[in-house]
Design a protein around this motif. Sequence first.
Motif, PDB file in Angstrom:
ATOM      1  N   CYS A  78       1.237  -1.237   0.128  1.00  0.00           N
ATOM      2  CA  CYS A  78      -0.155  -0.097   0.226  1.00  0.00           C
ATOM      3  C   CYS A  78       0.664   1.118   0.065  1.00  0.00           C
ATOM      4  N   ALA A  79       1.748   0.871   0.581  1.00  0.00           N
ATOM      5  CA  ALA A  79       3.123   2.184   1.468  1.00  0.00           C
ATOM      6  C   ALA A  79       3.758   2.412  -0.949  1.00  0.00           C
ATOM      7  N   PHE A  80       3.880   1.611  -1.267  1.00  0.00           N
ATOM      8  CA  PHE A  80       4.590   1.667  -2.220  1.00  0.00           C
ATOM      9  C   PHE A  80       3.600   2.325  -3.300  1.00  0.00           C
ATOM     10  N   LEU A  81       1.908   1.611  -3.219  1.00  0.00           N
ATOM     11  CA  LEU A  81       1.641   2.820  -4.307  1.00  0.00           C
ATOM     12  C   LEU A  81       0.825   3.769  -3.570  1.00  0.00           C
ATOM     13  N   CYS A  82       0.853   4.529  -2.860  1.00  0.00           N
ATOM     14  CA  CYS A  82       0.657   5.816  -2.197  1.00  0.00           C
ATOM     15  C   CYS A  82       1.777   6.265  -3.213  1.00  0.00           C
ATOM     16  N   PHE A  83       3.300   5.957  -3.235  1.00  0.00           N
ATOM     17  CA  PHE A  83       4.469   7.071  -3.662  1.00  0.00           C
ATOM     18  C   PHE A  83       4.325   6.583  -4.959  1.00  0.00           C
ATOM     19  N   ILE A  84       3.760   5.184  -5.506  1.00  0.00           N
ATOM     20  CA  ILE A  84       3.978   5.870  -7.479  1.00  0.00           C
ATOM     21  C   ILE A  84       2.554   6.449  -7.455  1.00  0.00           C
ATOM     22  N   THR A  85       1.589   6.930  -6.835  1.00  0.00           N
ATOM     23  CA  THR A  85       0.567   7.950  -6.815  1.00  0.00           C
ATOM     24  C   THR A  85       0.984   9.378  -7.261  1.00  0.00           C
ATOM     25  N   VAL A  86       2.047   9.690  -5.726  1.00  0.00           N
ATOM     26  CA  VAL A  86       2.654  10.885  -5.698  1.00  0.00           C
ATOM     27  C   VAL A  86       3.527  11.291  -6.492  1.00  0.00           C
ATOM     28  N   ILE A  87       4.159  10.189  -7.202  1.00  0.00           N
ATOM     29  CA  ILE A  87       5.201  10.382  -8.943  1.00  0.00           C
ATOM     30  C   ILE A  87       4.642  10.827  -9.613  1.00  0.00           C
ATOM     31  N   ILE A  88       3.157  10.406 -10.160  1.00  0.00           N
ATOM     32  CA  ILE A  88       2.926  10.558 -11.408  1.00  0.00           C
ATOM     33  C   ILE A  88       1.730  11.716 -10.946  1.00  0.00           C
ATOM     34  N   VAL A  89       0.938  12.074  -9.686  1.00  0.00           N
ATOM     35  CA  VAL A  89       1.344  13.401  -9.807  1.00  0.00           C
ATOM     36  C   VAL A  89       1.728  14.776 -10.010  1.00  0.00           C
ATOM     37  N   PHE A  90       3.026  14.151  -9.114  1.00  0.00           N
ATOM     38  CA  PHE A  90       4.218  15.288  -9.824  1.00  0.00           C
ATOM     39  C   PHE A  90       4.464  15.849 -10.440  1.00  0.00           C
ATOM     40  N   ALA A  91       4.282  14.368 -11.727  1.00  0.00           N
ATOM     41  CA  ALA A  91       5.725  14.458 -12.810  1.00  0.00           C
ATOM     42  C   ALA A  91       4.536  15.310 -13.816  1.00  0.00           C
ATOM     43  N   GLY A  92       4.007  15.901 -13.645  1.00  0.00           N
ATOM     44  CA  GLY A  92       3.118  16.399 -14.252  1.00  0.00           C
ATOM     45  C   GLY A  92       3.741  17.800 -13.843  1.00  0.00           C
ATOM     46  N   VAL A  93       4.125  18.601 -13.061  1.00  0.00           N
ATOM     47  CA  VAL A  93       4.674  19.933 -12.534  1.00  0.00           C
ATOM     48  C   VAL A  93       5.579  20.157 -13.958  1.00  0.00           C
ATOM     49  N   VAL A  94       5.851  21.727 -13.816  1.00  0.00           N
ATOM     50  CA  VAL A  94       6.676  22.238 -14.311  1.00  0.00           C
ATOM     51  C   VAL A  94       8.154  21.320 -14.452  1.00  0.00           C
ATOM     52  N   GLN A  95       8.615  21.330 -13.161  1.00  0.00           N
ATOM     53  CA  GLN A  95      10.618  21.204 -13.221  1.00  0.00           C
ATOM     54  C   GLN A  95       9.732  19.933 -11.980  1.00  0.00           C
ATOM     55  N   PRO A  96       9.989  18.901 -11.769  1.00  0.00           N
ATOM     56  CA  PRO A  96       9.459  17.662 -11.122  1.00  0.00           C
ATOM     57  C   PRO A  96      10.710  17.796  -9.504  1.00  0.00           C
ATOM     58  N   LEU A  97      11.171  17.445  -8.444  1.00  0.00           N
ATOM     59  CA  LEU A  97      11.749  17.306  -7.866  1.00  0.00           C
ATOM     60  C   LEU A  97      12.107  16.154  -7.287  1.00  0.00           C
ATOM     61  N   TRP A  98      12.333  15.356  -8.472  1.00  0.00           N
ATOM     62  CA  TRP A  98      12.791  13.953  -8.258  1.00  0.00           C
ATOM     63  C   TRP A  98      13.492  13.706  -7.190  1.00  0.00           C
ATOM     64  N   GLY A  99      14.620  14.217  -6.950  1.00  0.00           N
ATOM     65  CA  GLY A  99      15.243  13.594  -5.845  1.00  0.00           C
ATOM     66  C   GLY A  99      14.793  13.719  -4.445  1.00  0.00           C
ATOM     67  N   ARG A 100      14.051  14.634  -4.297  1.00  0.00           N
ATOM     68  CA  ARG A 100      13.384  15.223  -2.689  1.00  0.00           C
ATOM     69  C   ARG A 100      12.288  14.132  -3.057  1.00  0.00           C
ATOM     70  N   MET A 101      11.260  13.527  -4.301  1.00  0.00           N
ATOM     71  CA  MET A 101      10.330  12.337  -3.853  1.00  0.00           C
ATOM     72  C   MET A 101      10.956  10.839  -4.093  1.00  0.00           C
ATOM     73  N   MET A 102      11.868  10.872  -3.692  1.00  0.00           N
ATOM     74  CA  MET A 102      12.065   9.686  -3.750  1.00  0.00           C
ATOM     75  C   MET A 102      12.246   9.352  -2.423  1.00  0.00           C
ATOM     76  N   PHE A 103      12.243  10.349  -1.377  1.00  0.00           N
ATOM     77  CA  PHE A 103      12.077   9.801  -0.154  1.00  0.00           C
ATOM     78  C   PHE A 103      11.217   9.225   0.310  1.00  0.00           C
ATOM     79  N   LEU A 104      10.345   9.340  -0.951  1.00  0.00           N
ATOM     80  CA  LEU A 104       8.550   8.731  -0.314  1.00  0.00           C
ATOM     81  C   LEU A 104       8.550   7.330  -0.305  1.00  0.00           C
ATOM     82  N   ILE A 105      10.045   7.459  -0.899  1.00  0.00           N
ATOM     83  CA  ILE A 105      10.000   4.964  -0.669  1.00  0.00           C
ATOM     84  C   ILE A 105      10.037   4.646   0.237  1.00  0.00           C
ATOM     85  N   LEU A 106      10.524   4.951   1.154  1.00  0.00           N
ATOM     86  CA  LEU A 106      11.448   4.409   2.466  1.00  0.00           C
ATOM     87  C   LEU A 106      10.276   4.051   3.117  1.00  0.00           C
ATOM     88  N   PRO A 107       9.148   4.261   3.380  1.00  0.00           N
ATOM     89  CA  PRO A 107       7.643   4.011   4.314  1.00  0.00           C
ATOM     90  C   PRO A 107       7.393   2.447   3.495  1.00  0.00           C
TER      91      PRO A 107
END
Length: 224
Positions: free
Chosen positions: A15-44
């Motif tokens: 479930c935590a991994f699915l939430c991580f994927i969801t956040v990645i998909i949502v923020f991937a659409g912004v002008v400049q995604p902060l990929w490095g900071r988003m990777m911390f959400l894989i920790l849970p």
Amino acid sequence: MKRKYALYPIVMSACAFLCFITVIIVFAGVVQPLWGRMMFLILPALILGVVAFFAVKGKIGVSATTIWTTILSIVLLIASVFYVFLLGIWTAMTTTTDIQYYSRAYAQIDEIDVVEQIFPKAIPADAGDIVFTYTPLFLQGGEVFELSYTTTNEELTEWVTLLNGEAEWIGSNRRWYSENNWSFDGIEATRYQLDWDGGFNHGEMCYVLIDETVGRITFYYSIW
């Protein structure tokens, strides 16, 4: 599965991994995604995965697995929600200067008629000495979109022809500042004022500068 109680942390990790994927998909659409900071959400997902691993291996029992999985799930959920909130703020406050994100930034403002009609949808392939800046609209801060580059005299002539028919005011950039009682802090060039609602503390402005002496054209839009 021999130790069925291990399903609890396995499911929570998934479930935590699915939430991580969801956040990645949502923020991937912004002008400049902060990929490095988003990777911390894989920790849970990884932390709960470790609990699941030890449960499967029999290193921890039923009670320990249940307690650790429950506590970690609650704590990590709260921490993740707070972190996503911070990620949203960081994203909204990020000024983009990388030209690879130009088209995404343009898409944020292309509903403005004058921008859609005049500004280039993509940076020309023959553009030189490119300077690009995009700051998104956030709280009391203004949205700023600016593209500047050098080009050929032939291209500048084409832009001048187009702008002569679209601009609501044409003249010296310095003179525009003087006539509107603004302190001059720009570059001296021919200013093609495309739109301005007359606002000072709050307003919307769009113009193009052409400096034929150095072959540079600058497109500017802001709302504050």
